[in-house]
Design a protein around this motif. Structure first.
Motif, PDB file in Angstrom:
ATOM      1  N   VAL A 257       0.855  -1.175   0.000  1.00  0.00           N
ATOM      2  CA  VAL A 257       0.000   0.000   0.000  1.00  0.00           C
ATOM      3  C   VAL A 257       0.894   1.228   0.000  1.00  0.00           C
ATOM      4  O   VAL A 257       1.729   1.400   0.893  1.00  0.00           O
ATOM      5  N   LEU A 258       0.740   2.080  -1.026  1.00  0.00           N
ATOM      6  CA  LEU A 258       1.528   3.302  -1.137  1.00  0.00           C
ATOM      7  C   LEU A 258       0.657   4.483  -0.744  1.00  0.00           C
ATOM      8  O   LEU A 258      -0.497   4.584  -1.164  1.00  0.00           O
ATOM      9  N   GLY A 259       1.253   5.395   0.044  1.00  0.00           N
ATOM     10  CA  GLY A 259       0.508   6.571   0.461  1.00  0.00           C
ATOM     11  C   GLY A 259      -0.603   6.192   1.411  1.00  0.00           C
ATOM     12  O   GLY A 259      -0.451   5.331   2.285  1.00  0.00           O
ATOM     13  N   THR A 260      -1.767   6.808   1.228  1.00  0.00           N
ATOM     14  CA  THR A 260      -2.882   6.581   2.151  1.00  0.00           C
ATOM     15  C   THR A 260      -3.875   5.542   1.648  1.00  0.00           C
ATOM     16  O   THR A 260      -4.924   5.356   2.243  1.00  0.00           O
ATOM     17  N   GLY A 261      -3.559   4.858   0.534  1.00  0.00           N
ATOM     18  CA  GLY A 261      -4.534   3.857   0.110  1.00  0.00           C
ATOM     19  C   GLY A 261      -4.366   3.288  -1.278  1.00  0.00           C
ATOM     20  O   GLY A 261      -5.254   2.599  -1.782  1.00  0.00           O
ATOM     21  N   ASN A 262      -3.244   3.534  -1.971  1.00  0.00           N
ATOM     22  CA  ASN A 262      -3.032   2.979  -3.308  1.00  0.00           C
ATOM     23  C   ASN A 262      -2.527   1.543  -3.186  1.00  0.00           C
ATOM     24  O   ASN A 262      -1.547   1.278  -2.491  1.00  0.00           O
ATOM     25  N   LEU A 263      -3.199   0.630  -3.875  1.00  0.00           N
ATOM     26  CA  LEU A 263      -2.874  -0.791  -3.773  1.00  0.00           C
ATOM     27  C   LEU A 263      -1.969  -1.200  -4.933  1.00  0.00           C
ATOM     28  O   LEU A 263      -2.321  -1.018  -6.101  1.00  0.00           O
ATOM     29  N   ILE A 264      -0.802  -1.748  -4.605  1.00  0.00           N
ATOM     30  CA  ILE A 264       0.155  -2.222  -5.607  1.00  0.00           C
ATOM     31  C   ILE A 264       0.262  -3.734  -5.485  1.00  0.00           C
ATOM     32  O   ILE A 264       0.557  -4.261  -4.408  1.00  0.00           O
ATOM     33  N   ILE A 265      -0.005  -4.446  -6.579  1.00  0.00           N
ATOM     34  CA  ILE A 265       0.127  -5.908  -6.601  1.00  0.00           C
ATOM     35  C   ILE A 265       1.232  -6.242  -7.597  1.00  0.00           C
ATOM     36  O   ILE A 265       1.070  -6.084  -8.801  1.00  0.00           O
ATOM     37  N   SER A 266       2.364  -6.678  -7.081  1.00  0.00           N
ATOM     38  CA  SER A 266       3.487  -7.015  -7.953  1.00  0.00           C
ATOM     39  C   SER A 266       3.394  -8.472  -8.388  1.00  0.00           C
ATOM     40  O   SER A 266       2.846  -9.314  -7.672  1.00  0.00           O
ATOM     41  N   ASP A 267       3.915  -8.751  -9.580  1.00  0.00           N
ATOM     42  CA  ASP A 267       3.974 -10.129 -10.103  1.00  0.00           C
ATOM     43  C   ASP A 267       2.590 -10.772 -10.085  1.00  0.00           C
ATOM     44  O   ASP A 267       2.372 -11.820  -9.466  1.00  0.00           O
ATOM     45  N   VAL A 268       1.637 -10.155 -10.786  1.00  0.00           N
ATOM     46  CA  VAL A 268       0.257 -10.650 -10.739  1.00  0.00           C
ATOM     47  C   VAL A 268       0.144 -12.029 -11.377  1.00  0.00           C
ATOM     48  O   VAL A 268       0.893 -12.384 -12.290  1.00  0.00           O
ATOM     49  N   SER A 269      -0.808 -12.814 -10.878  1.00  0.00           N
ATOM     50  CA  SER A 269      -1.113 -14.143 -11.418  1.00  0.00           C
ATOM     51  C   SER A 269      -2.595 -14.190 -11.753  1.00  0.00           C
ATOM     52  O   SER A 269      -3.353 -13.255 -11.469  1.00  0.00           O
ATOM     53  N   LEU A 270      -3.030 -15.303 -12.342  1.00  0.00           N
ATOM     54  CA  LEU A 270      -4.437 -15.435 -12.728  1.00  0.00           C
ATOM     55  C   LEU A 270      -5.357 -15.306 -11.518  1.00  0.00           C
ATOM     56  O   LEU A 270      -6.481 -14.816 -11.633  1.00  0.00           O
ATOM     57  N   GLN A 271      -4.874 -15.732 -10.330  1.00  0.00           N
ATOM     58  CA  GLN A 271      -5.706 -15.685  -9.134  1.00  0.00           C
ATOM     59  C   GLN A 271      -6.018 -14.254  -8.687  1.00  0.00           C
ATOM     60  O   GLN A 271      -6.932 -14.034  -7.904  1.00  0.00           O
TER      61      GLN A 271
END
Length: 320
Positions: A257-271
């Motif tokens: 979570v960056l800042g006050t609420g930005n969601l970062i998902i690294s290396d995404v998969s089908l799930q």
């Protein structure tokens, strides 16, 4: 990937590559070298092709003794489509056979003008400011931000710089007033966006939660990074949380979570495919605003850029 054909029978000394040309992003008006080193019984002749046509040798291009192609001054003529970019391969031949290398894709580095510039805005003291800029560079440009033409202090945790050219300033103060611009830089060039003014007002009245910018719908390939933006304002400052519409856990591995609420998902998969819900809650109450975005993760790799679609139509804001 290569093609090997023998012209003789028996006693042949096979040709083999030690080095083949590799894909490269090259800079105009600078030298370029592409490898082609071969072992086998001599004499060995090395020739080069671009887009299937022999590379003309002379003042601008030469084949070195070790088979490397040297282009002394990479060109891209502004007044025509003529360019040294393209697909290159080398061919090695001796009296026994012919060996053709893999194709190497040569791109010219570029950094055109910004196609999205930050826009001026007025923000209440204690609120959130959001600036956005975008530029399409090859290779992808590194983007930084300046206030009054001085680099922002990266140690100030009120600043959140998202990789896609978005700047958030939380807990805005009077001292944050000024001119903001982004700076894009890659091996081809450095460019500056238009300047945007941030004005800070002293209004401290109660304000209900509002989501200024919610998550976009994203279509990505596996192993890419998903950036789901959620920036909310209000007085008192709302608390931002994330969930999935299907009730499944978002998980913790590769989640940031960056800042006050930005969601970062690294290396995404089908799930990771699904609809993500950003909620901005007024502290101590059940009042909230929500915004939704769909993440689609494709199982096959392609060369297209992630597509950004419009937000989902079935819900944008709701108050409970």
């Amino acid at each position: 990937m290569f093609c090997l054909c023998f012209l003789g029978l028996g006693g042949a000394s096979e040709l083999a590559f030690i080095k083949e040309p590799s894909d490269v992003i090259a800079v105009r008006d600078r030298p370029l070298m592409l490898d082609c080193q071969v072992e086998g019984e001599g004499p060995i002749t090395i020739t080069w092709r671009r887009n299937g046509v022999p590379v003309p040798l002379g003042a601008r291009a030469a084949v070195l003794d070790n088979g490397t192609l040297l282009i002394r001054n990479l060109q891209k003529r502004r007044d025509s489509d003529e360019s040294d970019a393209g697909e290159y391969d080398c061919a090695a031949q001796n009296r026994y056979g012919l060996l053709i290398s893999r194709k190497a894709h040569v791109q010219l580095a570029s950094l055109p003008k910004f196609h999205t510039h930050p826009e001026s805005m007025s923000v209440d003291e204690g609120g959130v400011a959001r600036f956005h800029c975008a530029v399409s560079g090859v290779p992808e440009a590194n983007i930084t931000w300046e206030r009054n033409r001085t680099a922002l202090n990266a140690d100030d945790n009120r600043y959140t710089l998202l990789p896609n050219g978005i700047l958030h300033i939380t807990g805005v103060r009077q001292a944050d007033s000024g001119s903001y611009r982004c700076v894009a830089k890659n091996i081809a060039n450095t460019r500056y966006s238009h300047e945007a003014q941030l004005s800070v007002t002293a209004n401290r009245l109660y304000k209900e939660p509002v989501i200024l910018s919610g998550p976009q719908n994203l279509t990505l390939n596996v192993h890419q990074t998903a950036i789901l933006e959620c920036i909310a304002t209000g007085n008192p400052r709302p608390i931002v949380s994330w969930s999935r519409l299907d009730g499944r856990s978002i998980g913790v591995e590769g989640i940031q979570v960056l800042g006050t609420g930005n969601l970062i998902i690294s290396d995404v998969s089908l799930q990771h495919s699904g609809v993500y819900v950003c909620s901005a809650n007024r502290p101590g109450t059940r009042m909230r605003r929500t915004a939704l975005g769909r993440l689609v993760v494709q199982g096959t790799i392609n060369t297209h850029t992630p597509s950004h679609e419009s937000n989902l139509g079935f819900s944008s804001d709701q108050c409970k």
